[in-house]
Scaffold this active site. Structure first.
Site, PDB file in Angstrom:
ATOM      1  CE1 TYR A 125      -3.561  -2.530   0.161  1.00 48.80           C
ATOM      2  CE2 TYR A 125      -2.181  -3.430   2.076  1.00 48.80           C
ATOM      3  CZ  TYR A 125      -3.333  -3.625   1.124  1.00 48.80           C
ATOM      4  OH  TYR A 125      -4.128  -4.670   1.136  1.00 48.80           O
ATOM      5  CG  ASP A 184     -11.756 -13.924   7.618  1.00 47.83           C
ATOM      6  OD1 ASP A 184     -11.053 -14.214   8.317  1.00 47.83           O
ATOM      7  OD2 ASP A 184     -11.948 -13.018   6.982  1.00 47.83           O
TER       8      ASP A 184
END
Length: 419
Positions: A14, A242
């Site tokens: 990023y 998750d």
């Protein structure tokens, strides 16, 4: 270290090649400390993105890696098995909810999510139905690979630019009730409506239980998760939890699903599985789901990573789970949560702070405006801490072994820097 070469050729996550952010060279790590090349030692408030729960350079994890390295570092998992993988799967079956009986080992969190989605699709294919959609909630994050991105919030995430290229799934409103708030039944209404309208095309619901991570560090009420389980049961829809970021004690329970007392049909784990030593993940499911998948046309589950069941990673994961089984994490995480509950409300009084929240070994400060990454990162390092904000969020999830005075240094650095 050649930092000029790093800036010119090493593409960090990023970051822009046109305007690369400064990087701080780490020479070594011990306990909760990162030792920089210039000799400074800084307290790691990030657990290397949730993973190093036992701290760095842990003797038991080091020994597990060294011992396994002398035997074999890797063998293919197709047609071959080995003790580290078998023992790891035994431990995962023992500590996860009882219905989860089959373990599929994978490489990373994103791949574990990919595996879970493929399991759900193949499950319905085996039942003679085509169910191409998944239902999830906004502000979620499930990984950087394409299927994982497709169930990550397409508008409020780092993946919005891929909208139109990814499969389009169904997104319900994310819960607004905080973990410690009074439950409001209207919080589940949009999810209930979306499932009622689309249940015949939905293969599974996927969400992050209790804590939404990189999509906003939101901590929601356990009753929302309970209601989701009830609705999935009502419509016969699979539920995927998750737990990659939340598993292994981070929220104060071994798995975040325990806050709501529910069992998923499929569970993804990763990050802290090896105590932050190397990449490894797992997707667990029930006998019913596994047997249904394997009763279909393919006759097996159609996935097989090259490094599946890597013996070196499995050996370290076994040592990490052994440490957890000693039970010290319960007291450690509770101590962290108590301290955050005392210090974060003081930070909430600062101008520019929109909200503070905490649960287990997670502390979040949400700002009204995004931070300037380069300047705030330097300020934190100069304060002797490693905190990596993103957007409007300044958050910490330190190793469980952190001492009260070290945690105080983290929260004090946040307070002083924001001031």
């Amino acid at each position: 270290m050649d930092l000029v070469f790093d800036q010119q050729h090493v593409w960090h996550p990023y970051t822009s090649t046109l305007n690369p952010l400064p990087c701080y060279p780490v020479e070594s790590a011990q306990g909760v400390y990162l030792k920089l090349e210039d000799g400074r030692e800084i307290i790691d408030g990030m657990s290397s993105w949730w993973s190093t729960i036992h701290g760095y350079n842990h003797p038991a994890l080091n020994e597990a890696a060294k011992s396994q390295l002398d035997k074999m570092s890797h063998v293919m998992f197709g047609g071959i098995t080995h003790e580290p993988a078998v023992e790891l799967c035994r431990k995962l079956v023992d500590i996860t909810p009882e219905p989860l009986q089959h373990v599929f080992l994978a490489d990373s969190g994103s791949v574990a999510v990919e595996v879970s989605l493929k399991m759900a699709l193949q499950y319905w294919h085996a039942k003679g139905e085509r169910r191409p959609k998944f239902l999830t909630v906004k502000h979620g994050y499930h990984g950087d690979t394409f299927a994982a991105m497709s169930v990550t919030d397409p508008n409020n995430s780092m993946h919005s630019l891929y909208k139109g290229f990814l499969p389009e799934h169904i997104f319900a409103q994310s819960p607004n009730c905080g973990f410690f708030d009074e439950w409001d039944e209207s919080d589940i209404e949009d999810f209930k409506h979306k499932l009622a309208c689309h249940h015949q095309e939905v293969a599974a619901v996927i969400l992050e239980p209790i804590v939404q991570g990189a999509g906003g560090m939101r901590i929601y009420h356990p009753t929302f998760l309970s209601r989701v389980r009830e609705l999935c049961d009502e419509y016969g829809i699979l539920l995927i939890a998750d737990e990659i970021a939340t598993g292994f004690g981070r929220t104060g329970k071994m798995f975040a699903c325990e806050h709501a007392g529910i069992n998923p049909d499929i569970m993804c784990v990763g990050k802290a599985l090896t105590g932050g030593y190397m990449t490894l993940s797992a997707t667990l499911t029930t006998k019913h789901v596994a047997n249904t998948v394997c009763s279909g046309e393919a006759g097996c589950f159609m996935h097989g990573p090259t490094f599946m069941g890597n013996p070196l990673a499995c050996a370290v994961a076994n040592a990490s789970l052994d440490i957890l089984m000693q039970g010290h994490w319960l007291e450690q995480v509770k101590s962290i949560e108590n301290q955050l509950s005392e210090t974060l409300p003081e930070i909430a009084k600062l101008g520019g702070v929109k909200d503070v929240r905490w649960l287990g070994a997670i502390g979040v400060v949400e700002l009204h405006e995004p931070v300037d990454m380069a300047s705030i990162q330097k300020a934190f390092v100069d304060s002797g801490v490693w905190i990596r904000p993103f957007g409007t969020l300044v958050y910490i999830m330190p190793p469980f072994i952190i001492k009260p005075q070290e945690l105080s240094q983290l929260t004090s650095a946040i307070k002083l820097t924001l001031e």
